[in-house]
Structures are given as structure tokens and as C-alpha cells.
Design a protein around this motif. Structure first.
Motif, PDB file in Angstrom:
ATOM      1  N   GLN A 159       3.908   5.519  -5.528  1.00  0.00           N
ATOM      2  CA  GLN A 159       3.838   5.533  -6.992  1.00  0.00           C
ATOM      3  C   GLN A 159       2.805   6.558  -7.476  1.00  0.00           C
ATOM      4  O   GLN A 159       3.030   7.297  -8.449  1.00  0.00           O
ATOM      5  N   ARG A 160       1.654   6.601  -6.779  1.00  0.00           N
ATOM      6  CA  ARG A 160       0.626   7.571  -7.167  1.00  0.00           C
ATOM      7  C   ARG A 160       1.121   8.995  -6.984  1.00  0.00           C
ATOM      8  O   ARG A 160       0.829   9.882  -7.787  1.00  0.00           O
ATOM      9  N   ALA A 161       1.859   9.215  -5.906  1.00  0.00           N
ATOM     10  CA  ALA A 161       2.399  10.554  -5.663  1.00  0.00           C
ATOM     11  C   ALA A 161       3.378  10.944  -6.761  1.00  0.00           C
ATOM     12  O   ALA A 161       3.377  12.078  -7.245  1.00  0.00           O
ATOM     13  N   GLU A 162       4.208   9.974  -7.147  1.00  0.00           N
ATOM     14  CA  GLU A 162       5.165  10.259  -8.216  1.00  0.00           C
ATOM     15  C   GLU A 162       4.441  10.541  -9.533  1.00  0.00           C
ATOM     16  O   GLU A 162       4.805  11.460 -10.278  1.00  0.00           O
ATOM     17  N   ASP A 163       3.405   9.710  -9.799  1.00  0.00           N
ATOM     18  CA  ASP A 163       2.633   9.956 -11.044  1.00  0.00           C
ATOM     19  C   ASP A 163       1.962  11.321 -11.026  1.00  0.00           C
ATOM     20  O   ASP A 163       1.906  12.034 -12.043  1.00  0.00           O
ATOM     21  N   SER A 164       1.428  11.700  -9.875  1.00  0.00           N
ATOM     22  CA  SER A 164       0.766  13.000  -9.754  1.00  0.00           C
ATOM     23  C   SER A 164       1.755  14.131  -9.970  1.00  0.00           C
ATOM     24  O   SER A 164       1.441  15.129 -10.632  1.00  0.00           O
TER      25      SER A 164
ATOM     26  N   ALA B 139       0.832  -1.206   0.000  1.00  0.00           N
ATOM     27  CA  ALA B 139       0.000   0.000   0.000  1.00  0.00           C
ATOM     28  C   ALA B 139       0.866   1.255   0.000  1.00  0.00           C
ATOM     29  O   ALA B 139       0.580   2.247  -0.690  1.00  0.00           O
ATOM     30  N   LYS B 140       1.939   1.173   0.792  1.00  0.00           N
ATOM     31  CA  LYS B 140       2.845   2.320   0.851  1.00  0.00           C
ATOM     32  C   LYS B 140       3.520   2.544  -0.494  1.00  0.00           C
ATOM     33  O   LYS B 140       3.676   3.680  -0.960  1.00  0.00           O
ATOM     34  N   ALA B 141       3.882   1.418  -1.139  1.00  0.00           N
ATOM     35  CA  ALA B 141       4.531   1.539  -2.456  1.00  0.00           C
ATOM     36  C   ALA B 141       3.564   2.133  -3.492  1.00  0.00           C
ATOM     37  O   ALA B 141       3.928   2.971  -4.322  1.00  0.00           O
ATOM     38  N   LYS B 142       2.296   1.681  -3.440  1.00  0.00           N
ATOM     39  CA  LYS B 142       1.301   2.222  -4.372  1.00  0.00           C
ATOM     40  C   LYS B 142       1.071   3.712  -4.145  1.00  0.00           C
ATOM     41  O   LYS B 142       0.929   4.497  -5.080  1.00  0.00           O
TER      42      LYS B 142
END
Length: 280
Positions: free
Chosen positions: A32-37, A26-29
Motif C-alpha cells: 500500500q505504501r509503495a502504491e501511495d508513493s 506487513a506485506k500488504a502495508k
């Protein structure tokens, strides 16, 4: 019993590991979402900057086109509409046509005065011009009044002259050439005895009348000696001078006149008779 405890411990450890694994996933996701954003925001920010600069470039191009149209005075837009508005705006007035700027400057300089004394002097000049114009107008009005007075006098003279001519003609008809008037020869002798300068016109008229009377007498004698049919045939052709025909017939005796009228065409005879009818 010991095996059961170990099994329970293993299950707990497995659950703990599973929970830890899910937590890490969950932390990795989330990471990843933060990086994508962040990447999306960077891309969006770059796009906005590009749109801003493109829009700015388009605006600059249009402003340049408008400035050129104003400078070239296309359709009189620069000199007619913008020159009075932008002539006093620094830098901006550089886009105005050169001719428009010079024209506006010339118009302004015509009413510009450096001192109050110059303005007062200009006012005096204008007052003098106004007074001269008023004097000229007054002189013209006086001249027009004089012309109108002269015209009225001439009109009165014309009316008096016409009245005099009317009275003179009436005098000739009622006195000079009436049936009870003196003989023409007496008038002739009288006019010959007075001052020729005063009687010249009247004398000529009397002489002319005498000649006409003598000629008329000759006509009367000639046609009286002709046969009625022959005289009537000639009179029928004299439709353009029926007054003379009437004068000739009036000079004849009643029998000769009746005989000739009886031989004339009825239309011509009627017209001649109308002329011969005594005036009431």
C-alpha cells in the motif's frame, strides 16, 4: 498427556498462523505504501511539468513584449543601444526597428569598398581635400599677416600725426602767438602771398584769430567804459565762459581789472584769477 500434546500443537499452529497473518499484513502495508508513493510521484511529476510549461509561457510572453518594445523603438532603446549590437545577427535583427536597420546599413555602406583600388582612390580624394584645406589655411594666414602689417603701419601713421599736431600746437603757442611773435597782420600778408592751395587752412585760422582778437578788443573797450559794479554783475553771470572773462580782464589796465574783481563774488573772482594766472 495426549491432551497436553494437542494443546501444544494447537498453540504452535496458532502462533504460526498469527505470524503468517502479521507477515501478510506487513506485506500488504508495504504494498500500500509503495502504491501511495507511486501516486505521489505521479502527482508531483505532473505538477512539475505544469510549472515548467507555465514558466515557459511567462518567459515567452515577456520576450514577446520586449521584442515589441524594441521593434517600436520605445525610448530609442532599439535604435540607440541594440541596433549596433544585433544588426549582424541573423533572424534576431528582425526585431530591430526598420529605420535603425536602414541607418546602420547606410553608415556601413559609406565605408565599404569592393576592391582595394576603390579604397586607394578614396584615400587619394581625402588627401586632396586635406591639401586644399591646408592651402586655404595658409592663404588665410598670409592675408591675416598682411592685415596686421597694414594695421601696424596705420597705427604708426596715427602716432606720427598725433606727434605732428602736438608739435604744431607747441609752435603756435611758442612762436606764432607768443608775446615776441610778429604782428598778426604780418602773418596774414605772408599767407596771402604764398600758394593758396598750401595756405588755405592756415589762412582761415589766421583770419579767424584776427576776428576773435578784434571782437575781444571790443569787449575790453566796452567793459572798461562801464562802472566796475555793473561789469562785475555781468561777469558773475558768465560762469559758463570764465575763460572769456579772464581774457577781457587781462586786456584791461591793472586799476580797472582790480576794481571789477573787487566787486565780483569771491568764488567767481577766485576762479577767474586762477585762469588768469601765468603758466609756469
Amino acid at each position: 498427556m495426549a491432551e497436553e500434546k494437542e494443546e501444544v500443537v494447537d498453540k504452535k499452529a496458532a502462533k504460526k498462523e498469527e505470524k503468517q497473518r502479521k507477515k501478510e499484513e506487513a506485506k500488504a502495508k508495504k504494498t500500500q505504501r509503495a502504491e501511495d508513493s507511486d501516486e505521489l510521484e505521479e502527482e508531483s511529476g505532473g505538477s512539475k511539468v505544469a510549472v515548467f510549461f507555465v514558466s515557459l509561457l511567462i518567459i515567452i510572453v515577456w520576450l514577446a513584449i520586449i521584442a515589441l518594445l524594441i521593434k517600436w523603438d520605445v525610448g530609442g532603446f532599439g535604435s540607440g543601444m541594440l541596433a549596433p549590437i544585433l544588426k549582424d545577427v541573423p533572424y534576431v535583427n528582425k526585431i530591430l526597428p526598420d529605420d535603425a536597420v536602414e541607418e546602420v546599413s547606410t553608415e556601413d555602406s559609406a565605408y565599404a569598398y569592393d576592391t582595394m583600388a576603390d579604397a586607394v582612390e578614396r584615400i587619394k580624394e581625402l588627401e586632396k581635400e586635406l591639401a586644399d584645406a591646408q592651402n586655404t589655411s595658409s592663404a588665410n594666414a598670409d592675408y591675416i599677416s598682411q592685415l596686421e602689417a597694414q594695421s601696424a603701419e596705420l597705427q604708426q601713421y596715427k602716432e606720427n600725426e598725433a606727434e605732428f599736431e602736438k608739435e604744431k600746437q607747441s609752435f603756435y603757442e611758442d612762436v606764432v602767438f607768443s608775446d615776441v611773435a610778429p604782428d598778426v597782420e604780418e602773418y596774414k600778408k605772408y599767407y596771402e602771398s604764398i600758394d593758396p592751395a598750401n595756405a588755405e587752412v592756415l589762412y582761415k585760422q589766421v583770419v579767424a584769430q584776427t576776428a576773435e582778437d578784434e571782437q575781444l578788443d571790443d569787449y575790453i573797450k566796452t567793459y572798461s567804459s562801464m562802472k566796475p559794479k555793473e561789469a562785475a554783475a555781468i561777469f558773475d553771470t558768465m560762469t559758463d565762459n570764465l575763460k572769456l572773462v579772464a581774457q577781457i580782464l587781462n586786456g584791461m589796465d591793472a586799476d580797472s581789472r582790480a576794481a571789477i574783481l573787487g566787486k565780483m563774488s569771491s568764488d567767481t573772482a577766485a576762479k577767474v584769477t586762477e585762469i588768469m594766472k601765468p603758466s609756469e
